[in-house]
Enzyme design. Structure first.
Site, PDB file in Angstrom:
ATOM      1  N   LYS A 158      -7.648 -44.657  14.479  1.00 36.54           N
ATOM      2  CA  LYS A 158      -6.980 -45.271  15.955  1.00 36.54           C
ATOM      3  C   LYS A 158      -7.048 -47.053  15.869  1.00 36.54           C
ATOM      4  O   LYS A 158      -8.130 -47.778  15.977  1.00 36.54           O
ATOM      5  CB  LYS A 158      -8.218 -45.093  17.287  1.00 36.54           C
ATOM      6  N   TYR A 200     -15.031 -47.476  12.588  1.00 33.68           N
ATOM      7  CA  TYR A 200     -16.025 -46.912  10.926  1.00 33.68           C
ATOM      8  C   TYR A 200     -16.504 -47.818  10.180  1.00 33.68           C
ATOM      9  O   TYR A 200     -17.605 -48.369   9.618  1.00 33.68           O
ATOM     10  CB  TYR A 200     -14.614 -45.993   9.704  1.00 33.68           C
TER      11      TYR A 200
HETATM   12  P1  NAD Z   1     -16.684 -34.784   4.368  1.00 26.98           P
HETATM   13  O1  NAD Z   1     -16.323 -35.145   5.658  1.00 26.98           O
HETATM   14  O2  NAD Z   1     -15.624 -34.110   3.000  1.00 26.98           O
HETATM   15  O3  NAD Z   1     -18.369 -34.317   4.313  1.00 26.98           O
HETATM   16  C1  NAD Z   1     -19.664 -34.783   5.431  1.00 26.98           C
HETATM   17  C2  NAD Z   1     -19.930 -33.957   5.680  1.00 26.98           C
HETATM   18  O4  NAD Z   1     -20.357 -34.313   6.464  1.00 26.98           O
HETATM   19  C3  NAD Z   1     -19.321 -32.913   6.248  1.00 26.98           C
HETATM   20  O5  NAD Z   1     -20.173 -31.201   5.837  1.00 26.98           O
HETATM   21  C4  NAD Z   1     -19.965 -32.717   7.470  1.00 26.98           C
HETATM   22  O6  NAD Z   1     -19.956 -31.188   8.429  1.00 26.98           O
HETATM   23  C5  NAD Z   1     -20.904 -33.737   7.576  1.00 26.98           C
HETATM   24  N1  NAD Z   1     -22.036 -34.058   9.000  1.00 26.98           N
HETATM   25  C6  NAD Z   1     -21.008 -34.745  10.242  1.00 26.98           C
HETATM   26  N2  NAD Z   1     -21.154 -35.356  10.962  1.00 26.98           N
HETATM   27  C7  NAD Z   1     -22.662 -34.467  11.116  1.00 26.98           C
HETATM   28  C8  NAD Z   1     -23.753 -33.966  11.706  1.00 26.98           C
HETATM   29  N3  NAD Z   1     -23.704 -35.022  13.268  1.00 26.98           N
HETATM   30  N4  NAD Z   1     -24.667 -33.599  11.625  1.00 26.98           N
HETATM   31  C9  NAD Z   1     -24.821 -33.532  10.129  1.00 26.98           C
HETATM   32  N5  NAD Z   1     -23.621 -33.853   9.511  1.00 26.98           N
HETATM   33  C10 NAD Z   1     -22.465 -34.301   9.816  1.00 26.98           C
HETATM   34  O7  NAD Z   1     -16.625 -36.443   3.629  1.00 26.98           O
HETATM   35  P2  NAD Z   1     -16.738 -37.203   2.233  1.00 26.98           P
HETATM   36  O8  NAD Z   1     -15.431 -37.435   1.727  1.00 26.98           O
HETATM   37  O9  NAD Z   1     -18.068 -36.018   1.154  1.00 26.98           O
HETATM   38  O10 NAD Z   1     -17.710 -38.372   2.600  1.00 26.98           O
HETATM   39  C11 NAD Z   1     -18.924 -38.560   2.630  1.00 26.98           C
HETATM   40  C12 NAD Z   1     -19.679 -40.012   3.060  1.00 26.98           C
HETATM   41  O11 NAD Z   1     -19.145 -40.579   1.810  1.00 26.98           O
HETATM   42  C13 NAD Z   1     -18.804 -40.071   4.136  1.00 26.98           C
HETATM   43  O12 NAD Z   1     -20.622 -41.132   4.947  1.00 26.98           O
HETATM   44  C14 NAD Z   1     -17.989 -41.197   4.416  1.00 26.98           C
HETATM   45  O13 NAD Z   1     -17.715 -41.917   5.221  1.00 26.98           O
HETATM   46  C15 NAD Z   1     -18.410 -41.995   2.731  1.00 26.98           C
HETATM   47  N6  NAD Z   1     -17.461 -42.013   2.276  1.00 26.98           N
HETATM   48  C16 NAD Z   1     -15.962 -41.354   1.540  1.00 26.98           C
HETATM   49  C17 NAD Z   1     -15.100 -41.630   0.719  1.00 26.98           C
HETATM   50  C18 NAD Z   1     -13.907 -41.303   0.717  1.00 26.98           C
HETATM   51  O14 NAD Z   1     -12.908 -41.227  -0.273  1.00 26.98           O
HETATM   52  N7  NAD Z   1     -14.424 -39.397   0.779  1.00 26.98           N
HETATM   53  C19 NAD Z   1     -14.981 -42.850   0.642  1.00 26.98           C
HETATM   54  C20 NAD Z   1     -15.959 -43.796   1.690  1.00 26.98           C
HETATM   55  C21 NAD Z   1     -17.018 -43.596   2.365  1.00 26.98           C
END
Ligand code: NAD
Length: 454
Positions: free
Chosen positions: A299, A360
């Site tokens: 947001k 974030y």
């Molecule tokens: P995703 O949403 O596909 O997976 C995140 C997982 O974390 C999910 O399975 C969710 O259930 C779990 N989760 C969330 N809250 C939780 C909690 N309180 N307790 C236990 N598990 C919890 O996201 P992703 O794209 O696989 O991202 C994984 C990490 O990488 C995150 O930290 C995200 O911020 C970071 N990230 C992702 C990207 C991208 O391009 N996808 C880029 C930079 C950073």
């Protein structure tokens, strides 16, 4: 998630049209499979002035089963090279940079597909002499520029070695092998510092986690599931953690890799204790914890309420710190052993900031601040603490981004494509290897040299 554009311009008619129109054609990146050779072609290894790490690098290349040839200004390369390694740790004067250019340019020209450039330098913060400090910092500019010029899946990176870490093959081996191998497919344009430390090398460097227990949070899907699979491939027993609502997907991942599923919300007050209990059921102590679970609640800053603000900070930062507090307590059974590893997942949003992501970005920049400080504090226990900062990774999270924004995110990097979850997994697994003892308190970007926050 598929990158339709990349598929289109790399096949049949699409390839011909793209070439005629001069459209960018993202390369198909070589990625690691168990048993794959380190390089597909020889590595040229050279040294500027009287550096002592070029010899060590050469030994590592050869011991890893690759061929090494000497890189000098006079060398004419008979065929394509797989990599160039240049020891510039002793470069001290501006004139030394001319020697670097003369050695490096012909070798870079001879690089084949998915070629690797690795420059070895001396950590500038450790240098007193002004010209030498300037020259060593200059290596970063050279490396980043070469990274932007390379095509066909090539990457360029820089290892800054502390003075007392130079010439030490044991400290250099894991970082150099990672950057030369296809495990670093989406890591480019990055400097990484290697400090002096006690290194215990694994018996088999392709499976360094045999006998180890690794906890991965957020492992039910996306990047977390990929991280869990990389550790399992490298020999670890993985305790895969995710929220109860993701229980089914979590069980599937855990079964596939012969690991343990632990349904747990990491923000729960007793999360650290429950992780330690799960570890204690199968091992004396924990070897590695990977803090991957994360959420976004985007947001514009001015419209972000306390709930959106707090929930993101709670999951992405506070929970990690609380869990670490428990696991780092030496009296806790199933806690992190001395010599253990902590790796957190940050984000390039925490470096460059992002519209609609102040909460974030606060959490992810916070993670970077945390690992830098904690890494320093835990050096006497030989525990390393590092973070990765992924850029645009092809996951469910990024598939929800509107089309035009998504296309921009994918293309504004030197490799002109998004990374795969496995690229983040490989980088995290590298950072926590036994051989990576000299790498701590650092943030390594896995972003294909993204312009975001560059
Ligand atoms: P995703 O949403 O596909 O997976 C995140 C997982 O974390 C999910 O399975 C969710 O259930 C779990 N989760 C969330 N809250 C939780 C909690 N309180 N307790 C236990 N598990 C919890 O996201 P992703 O794209 O696989 O991202 C994984 C990490 O990488 C995150 O930290 C995200 O911020 C970071 N990230 C992702 C990207 C991208 O391009 N996808 C880029 C930079 C950073």
């Amino acid at each position: 998630m598929t990158d339709t554009y990349s598929q289109l311009v790399n096949n049949g008619m699409g390839k011909t049209v793209a070439t005629r129109l001069g459209l960018p054609r993202p390369a198909t990146l070589r990625r690691y499979e168990q048993g794959q050779s380190l390089l597909e072609a020889p590595a040229a290894v050279g040294t500027v002035a009287d550096g002592t790490s070029g010899q060590a690098a050469r030994g590592i290349v050869v011991a890893s089963g690759a061929e090494a040839v000497d890189a000098t200004p006079e060398t004419t390369y008979a065929g394509k090279l797989g990599a160039v390694v240049l020891d510039a740790t002793a470069a001290a004067t501006i004139d030394d940079l001319e020697q670097l250019r003369a050695i490096l340019a012909p070798a870079v020209k001879a690089l084949g597909k998915n070629g690797r450039v690795v420059i070895l330098g001396t950590t500038p913060a450790e240098i007193d002499d002004v010209e030498r400090a300037a020259v060593q910092q200059g290596l970063e500019g050279i490396m980043r520029s070469i990274g932007k010029e390379l095509r066909a899946g090539g990457t360029a990176n820089l290892l800054w070695l502390d003075g007392d870490a130079q010439g030490d093959a044991a400290l250099l081996a894991a970082p150099l092998r990672f950057l030369l191998s296809s495990r670093s497919a989406y890591v480019s344009g990055q400097p990484l510092r290697v400090r002096s430390a006690q290194v215990s090398e694994a018996d088999d460097w392709t499976r360094p986690y045999v006998g180890q227990t690794v906890v991965v949070t957020g492992a039910a899907r996306g990047i977390g599931a990929a991280i869990a699979k990389v550790y399992a491939r490298a020999g670890a027993h993985v305790i895969a953690v995710d929220i109860p609502a993701a229980g089914e997907a979590l069980a599937t991942v855990a079964n596939e890799i012969g690991g343990t599923a632990l349904q747990l919300d990491i923000t729960a007050a007793d999360a650290g204790r429950r992780i330690a209990d799960a570890v204690a059921q199968r091992a004396e102590a924990l070897d590695v914890i990977v803090h991957n679970a994360g959420i976004t609640r985007d947001k514009l800053f001015v419209n972000t309420d306390a709930d959106r603000w707090g929930s993101v900070l709670d999951v992405n930062l506070r929970a990690e710190m609380r869990i670490d507090d428990v696991l780092l307590d030496p009296s806790v059974k199933g806690g992190l052993r001395d010599g253990g590893r902590i790796v957190s997942v940050a984000s390039t949003s925490g470096i460059g900031g992002n519209r609609g992501q102040a909460n974030y970005a606060a959490s992810k920049a916070g993670v970077m601040g945390m690992v830098r400080r904690l890494g320093e504090q835990l050096r006497d226990r030989q525990i390393t603490v590092n973070a990765v900062a992924p850029g645009f990774i092809e996951t469910e999270m990024t598939s929800k981004i509107p089309f035009a924004t998504r296309e921009v995110g994918r293309r504004i990097n030197s490799l002109m494509q998004g990374g795969q979850p496995v690229d983040v997994g490989e980088t995290i697994a590298f950072l926590s290897e036994p051989g990576s003892a000299g790498v701590t308190g650092q943030v390594l970007r896995v972003c294909g040299q993204s312009q975001l926050g560059a």
